[in-house]
Design a protein around this motif. Sequence first.
Motif, PDB file in Angstrom:
ATOM      1  N   GLY A 123       4.775   1.173 -10.319  1.00 17.68           N
ATOM      2  CA  GLY A 123       5.113   2.532  -9.905  1.00 17.68           C
ATOM      3  C   GLY A 123       4.526   2.883  -8.549  1.00 17.68           C
ATOM      4  O   GLY A 123       4.779   3.962  -8.036  1.00 17.68           O
ATOM      5  N   VAL A 124       3.756   1.958  -7.955  1.00 17.00           N
ATOM      6  CA  VAL A 124       3.276   2.175  -6.584  1.00 17.00           C
ATOM      7  C   VAL A 124       4.165   1.365  -5.644  1.00 17.00           C
ATOM      8  O   VAL A 124       4.317   0.151  -5.814  1.00 17.00           O
ATOM      9  N   TYR A 125       4.738   2.054  -4.687  1.00 18.16           N
ATOM     10  CA  TYR A 125       5.602   1.416  -3.697  1.00 18.16           C
ATOM     11  C   TYR A 125       5.032   1.622  -2.298  1.00 18.16           C
ATOM     12  O   TYR A 125       4.451   2.670  -2.019  1.00 18.16           O
ATOM     13  N   SER A 126       5.282   0.669  -1.410  1.00 13.68           N
ATOM     14  CA  SER A 126       5.159   0.992   0.009  1.00 13.68           C
ATOM     15  C   SER A 126       6.431   1.761   0.358  1.00 13.68           C
ATOM     16  O   SER A 126       7.470   1.575  -0.284  1.00 13.68           O
ATOM     17  N   ALA A 127       6.344   2.625   1.373  1.00 16.26           N
ATOM     18  CA  ALA A 127       7.543   3.355   1.791  1.00 16.26           C
ATOM     19  C   ALA A 127       8.623   2.371   2.224  1.00 16.26           C
ATOM     20  O   ALA A 127       9.811   2.564   1.944  1.00 16.26           O
ATOM     21  N   ASN A 128       8.211   1.279   2.876  1.00 15.01           N
ATOM     22  CA  ASN A 128       9.176   0.260   3.296  1.00 15.01           C
ATOM     23  C   ASN A 128       9.983  -0.253   2.112  1.00 15.01           C
ATOM     24  O   ASN A 128      11.205  -0.382   2.189  1.00 15.01           O
ATOM     25  N   GLU A 129       9.294  -0.583   1.014  1.00 12.79           N
ATOM     26  CA  GLU A 129      10.006  -1.126  -0.135  1.00 12.79           C
ATOM     27  C   GLU A 129      10.893  -0.053  -0.776  1.00 12.79           C
ATOM     28  O   GLU A 129      12.061  -0.311  -1.093  1.00 12.79           O
ATOM     29  N   TYR A 130      10.327   1.131  -0.953  1.00 12.95           N
ATOM     30  CA  TYR A 130      11.063   2.224  -1.606  1.00 12.95           C
ATOM     31  C   TYR A 130      12.348   2.533  -0.838  1.00 12.95           C
ATOM     32  O   TYR A 130      13.444   2.574  -1.406  1.00 12.95           O
ATOM     33  N   LEU A 131      12.208   2.697   0.479  1.00  8.74           N
ATOM     34  CA  LEU A 131      13.365   3.063   1.294  1.00  8.74           C
ATOM     35  C   LEU A 131      14.344   1.901   1.427  1.00  8.74           C
ATOM     36  O   LEU A 131      15.557   2.106   1.428  1.00  8.74           O
ATOM     37  N   THR A 132      13.839   0.670   1.527  1.00  6.55           N
ATOM     38  CA  THR A 132      14.738  -0.477   1.658  1.00  6.55           C
ATOM     39  C   THR A 132      15.588  -0.639   0.398  1.00  6.55           C
ATOM     40  O   THR A 132      16.791  -0.917   0.466  1.00  6.55           O
ATOM     41  N   ARG A 133      14.952  -0.476  -0.764  1.00 12.40           N
ATOM     42  CA  ARG A 133      15.729  -0.550  -2.000  1.00 12.40           C
ATOM     43  C   ARG A 133      16.862   0.478  -1.992  1.00 12.40           C
ATOM     44  O   ARG A 133      18.010   0.168  -2.311  1.00 12.40           O
ATOM     45  N   VAL A 134      16.510   1.703  -1.588  1.00 20.57           N
ATOM     46  CA  VAL A 134      17.490   2.788  -1.681  1.00 20.57           C
ATOM     47  C   VAL A 134      18.521   2.712  -0.552  1.00 20.57           C
ATOM     48  O   VAL A 134      19.723   2.871  -0.788  1.00 20.57           O
ATOM     49  N   ASN A 135      18.055   2.462   0.676  1.00 22.39           N
ATOM     50  CA  ASN A 135      18.968   2.529   1.826  1.00 22.39           C
ATOM     51  C   ASN A 135      19.752   1.237   2.031  1.00 22.39           C
ATOM     52  O   ASN A 135      20.980   1.234   2.000  1.00 22.39           O
ATOM     53  N   LEU A 136      19.036   0.144   2.240  1.00 25.73           N
ATOM     54  CA  LEU A 136      19.712  -1.122   2.556  1.00 25.73           C
ATOM     55  C   LEU A 136      20.458  -1.653   1.336  1.00 25.73           C
ATOM     56  O   LEU A 136      21.551  -2.213   1.452  1.00 25.73           O
ATOM     57  N   LEU A 137      19.849  -1.506   0.150  1.00 26.08           N
ATOM     58  CA  LEU A 137      20.409  -2.149  -1.036  1.00 26.08           C
ATOM     59  C   LEU A 137      21.039  -1.144  -1.998  1.00 26.08           C
ATOM     60  O   LEU A 137      21.429  -1.510  -3.119  1.00 26.08           O
ATOM     61  N   ALA A 138      21.152   0.107  -1.553  1.00 24.07           N
ATOM     62  CA  ALA A 138      21.881   1.145  -2.296  1.00 24.07           C
ATOM     63  C   ALA A 138      21.435   1.280  -3.750  1.00 24.07           C
ATOM     64  O   ALA A 138      22.245   1.492  -4.652  1.00 24.07           O
ATOM     65  N   ALA A 139      20.108   1.201  -3.977  1.00 19.49           N
ATOM     66  CA  ALA A 139      19.605   1.276  -5.354  1.00 19.49           C
ATOM     67  C   ALA A 139      19.899   2.630  -6.003  1.00 19.49           C
ATOM     68  O   ALA A 139      19.841   2.740  -7.232  1.00 19.49           O
ATOM     69  N   ALA A 152       1.595  11.976 -11.585  1.00 25.74           N
ATOM     70  CA  ALA A 152       2.697  11.265 -10.932  1.00 25.74           C
ATOM     71  C   ALA A 152       3.091  10.045 -11.747  1.00 25.74           C
ATOM     72  O   ALA A 152       2.239   9.420 -12.388  1.00 25.74           O
ATOM     73  N   ASP A 153       4.382   9.712 -11.754  1.00 25.56           N
ATOM     74  CA  ASP A 153       4.776   8.413 -12.307  1.00 25.56           C
ATOM     75  C   ASP A 153       5.173   7.433 -11.208  1.00 25.56           C
ATOM     76  O   ASP A 153       5.292   6.236 -11.452  1.00 25.56           O
ATOM     77  N   ILE A 154       5.379   7.957  -9.980  1.00 32.49           N
ATOM     78  CA  ILE A 154       5.625   7.082  -8.829  1.00 32.49           C
ATOM     79  C   ILE A 154       4.724   7.537  -7.682  1.00 32.49           C
ATOM     80  O   ILE A 154       4.610   8.739  -7.428  1.00 32.49           O
ATOM     81  N   VAL A 155       4.113   6.583  -7.014  1.00 32.59           N
ATOM     82  CA  VAL A 155       3.341   6.879  -5.812  1.00 32.59           C
ATOM     83  C   VAL A 155       3.915   6.023  -4.684  1.00 32.59           C
ATOM     84  O   VAL A 155       4.099   4.812  -4.843  1.00 32.59           O
ATOM     85  N   VAL A 156       4.252   6.670  -3.570  1.00 28.78           N
ATOM     86  CA  VAL A 156       4.790   5.936  -2.422  1.00 28.78           C
ATOM     87  C   VAL A 156       3.782   6.041  -1.278  1.00 28.78           C
ATOM     88  O   VAL A 156       3.367   7.148  -0.916  1.00 28.78           O
ATOM     89  N   VAL A 157       3.398   4.894  -0.749  1.00 30.02           N
ATOM     90  CA  VAL A 157       2.404   4.863   0.317  1.00 30.02           C
ATOM     91  C   VAL A 157       3.120   4.789   1.667  1.00 30.02           C
ATOM     92  O   VAL A 157       3.785   3.790   1.960  1.00 30.02           O
ATOM     93  N   ALA A 158       2.999   5.847   2.449  1.00 39.03           N
ATOM     94  CA  ALA A 158       3.683   5.909   3.758  1.00 39.03           C
ATOM     95  C   ALA A 158       2.651   6.220   4.824  1.00 39.03           C
ATOM     96  O   ALA A 158       2.704   7.252   5.482  1.00 39.03           O
ATOM     97  N   VAL A 159       1.660   5.331   4.962  1.00 39.50           N
ATOM     98  CA  VAL A 159       0.581   5.586   5.916  1.00 39.50           C
ATOM     99  C   VAL A 159       0.631   4.638   7.106  1.00 39.50           C
ATOM    100  O   VAL A 159      -0.343   4.484   7.827  1.00 39.50           O
ATOM    101  N   GLY A 160       1.785   4.007   7.311  1.00 44.44           N
ATOM    102  CA  GLY A 160       1.926   3.199   8.517  1.00 44.44           C
ATOM    103  C   GLY A 160       2.153   1.727   8.242  1.00 44.44           C
ATOM    104  O   GLY A 160       2.197   1.290   7.091  1.00 44.44           O
ATOM    105  N   THR A 161       2.300   0.981   9.329  1.00 46.77           N
ATOM    106  CA  THR A 161       2.579  -0.454   9.235  1.00 46.77           C
ATOM    107  C   THR A 161       1.719  -1.170  10.259  1.00 46.77           C
ATOM    108  O   THR A 161       1.190  -0.547  11.162  1.00 46.77           O
ATOM    109  N   ARG A 162       1.583  -2.467  10.064  1.00 48.50           N
ATOM    110  CA  ARG A 162       0.900  -3.265  11.085  1.00 48.50           C
ATOM    111  C   ARG A 162       1.830  -4.398  11.510  1.00 48.50           C
ATOM    112  O   ARG A 162       2.834  -4.660  10.855  1.00 48.50           O
ATOM    113  N   ALA A 163       1.464  -5.059  12.603  1.00 48.50           N
ATOM    114  CA  ALA A 163       2.383  -6.019  13.212  1.00 48.50           C
ATOM    115  C   ALA A 163       2.681  -7.188  12.279  1.00 48.50           C
ATOM    116  O   ALA A 163       1.794  -7.721  11.626  1.00 48.50           O
ATOM    117  N   ASN A 164       3.944  -7.581  12.246  1.00 49.33           N
ATOM    118  CA  ASN A 164       4.349  -8.745  11.457  1.00 49.33           C
ATOM    119  C   ASN A 164       3.967 -10.017  12.212  1.00 49.33           C
ATOM    120  O   ASN A 164       4.314 -10.167  13.383  1.00 49.33           O
TER     121      ASN A 164
END
Lengths: 279, 471
Positions: B260-276, B394-406
């Motif tokens: 139930g803990v997501y990074s914002a990247n994962e949460y948004l990618t599931r919903v936006n890119l993969l139309a979850a 909460a039943d879902i927590v989304v962490v949207a505190v930034g990213t670091r270089a790949n």
Amino acid sequence: MHEIISSTLLAPEVTRLVVAAPRIAQIRQAGQFVIVHKGPRAERIPLTIADSDAEAGTITLVIQAVGKSTRDLVALHPGDAIQDIAGPLGKPTELLDAGHAICVGGGVGTAVVYPIAQGLSRHGVRVTSIIGGRSRNLVIYEDELRRQGEVIVCTDDGSYGRHGFVTQALEEVLIAGDIQAVYAVGPVPMMRAVAEMTRPFGVHTIVSLNPVMIDGTGMCGGCRVTVGGETRFACVDGPECDGHLVNFAELADRLGTYRVLEREAVACSDATCKIGKSQ
Amino acid sequence: MTVEQISAKERMAIPRQQMREQEPATRARNFAEVNLGFTAELALLEAQRCLRCKSAKCIEGCPVLVNIPRFIGQVADGDLAGAAASLLGDNALPAVTGRVCPQETQCEERCVRGLKGAPVAVGYLERYVADWAREHAAEITSQTPAPPSGKKVAVVGSGPAGLTAAGELVKSGHDVTIYEALHTPGGVLMYGIPEFRLPKDIVRQEVERLQQQGVKIECNVIIGTTYTLPELRAQFDAVFIANGAGLPVFMNVPGENLKGVYSANEYLTRVNLLAAYTFPEADTPVLKGKKVVVIGGGNVAMDSVRTAKRLGADEATIAYRRSKAEMPARVEEVHHAEEEGIVFELLVAPVEVEGNPEHWVTGLKCQRMALGEPDASGRRRPVPIPDSDFVIPADIVVVAVGTRANPLLTATAPDLKLNKWGNIEVDDQGMTSIPGVFAGGDIVRGAATVILAMGDGKTAAKAIDAYLQGA
């Protein structure tokens, strides 16, 4: 598009697909994986590369049909195509340069341990493979592994090879010999048991993790695992890790995140199939 | 359309026109675009507000230097085809920037009309003209591209920086190939920014327009693994690296690996890119919480929390460690979020994610903060208040505190100079420590905005063109 060259049923629910992916076939190394996306509306799923043929430009994927997405993949026939295959991803296996290694494979994980055994034997390492399944028809890649060295087959029900778990055979080999490393790929409980077995022997143990993953390039963080008390991303830091440091309980737990939704997806696609048949 | 000249007094009397929007209660339950765009009448009225300043301060505020008074003047004169040609000449992705730019801190902040009253709605007009252009492609005279230069340029990543650079480079006659790691081009425009803020059809259309202009795109190619940077450099006359931000940052608090803990990247990618959000019609699932907490105060946090609401959350909460004044999100996103009933827990810092015995999230334990002295960013530093812990259920927590270089690309390019955070170092022309290799966007800046990435793409394209002419 990546054409399916051949599809072979290796065991119930376990299919080997040989797929065109020329660039990946050329450069992939043992332990690496690809992300496969069948087409529109499909999931992106990580699959470890079991084998490749650089000349033919193909890679081999061994898939256990457990959910809707894997079922859709194994339903593909030669001539069909997978829309997207990205890779090779993950760090290659750290292969020994000499000595004696044990490769432990459980179920479909046996296909993943195969390229490791292949790599080791090419390095001149003596390889003993210990592979297992619930019963005889679930044992795969035995012949391929025999070409890399000695193979011990174990079945839970005793229908083939030795009766019992791979860990029992592993213990005997560990006691008998001077083993430099153990590589284990299979269900989480098996990998955990292998790591627990090798720990008192102090033998370096490498496991290949297959957590939930989206992009495979480090972007989503869904594949995070705790290794030595620190969070690691299996896609870029792994997929292979020191088995003595992995928090397997957490890994197994996180793998269950979508269990209910996966059942829903399967039920829904079954319903669609029935509608199709009645028409 | 005939246009009557209006007097200066009449011009000054026109109020800033309002964007038409879906009703908050309705839109908080669907993924359709929130903003509905200007009508022709609204666009004309708004365009007439522009004073067409000779020394246009608004242009200085634009990272891609759109000639704003020119295209708005053309709208006011009824010349939409002219406005579209002018805008597209300056900006490769106007339908995108018209929707996602923080105009209030860029062009509109510098608008003279803002000194007394409201600035000209540059963003709304940009969006209007870009949308008109999408529907009237045949009527727009595009710039004649330069004759083929015979030079090949590789672009790594098809996000805003990569697309902009590619668009500029084909205009200069270069042969451009973009390599994209995901299965669909668009980068953050596809996986990150939600449908309700930037419809994916618009991104697809903008990408197709660039392809028609000659940009080639190869998906599923990861530079750093499928090909290394040195391999790419050997095959091309120049390379532009715009592979984006990459790895999500977690907070290192207990419980972060609960289900139930997501990074914002994962949460948004599931919903936006993969139309979850259409699961099980799409195969990718996403956990739908009744109570969702999103940690962070930027645009990504706003996108995540508004997505949670649309996925059916009864309570969707932002937990941010500073106050509203310090929030980096666009003003419009914060405003829209408030209208949609998003709860704001401000001046709180996460301490622990709490879970049940089955390891599912049950809440986020936070600590209250107070604002202290300004820190390096100039914003007042949040300081914990002792014994102020409380739990947000909460039943879902989304962490949207930034990213670091790949590190995937940079790990295979030892000659590429990086800063201490792993971001690529560039000179003021966007060139890296390797001659002929340029970089821009988040891989250089860390997490920034679409338009700053596009600005980098435009700057680098110009520098690449100069480099290739000298080569």
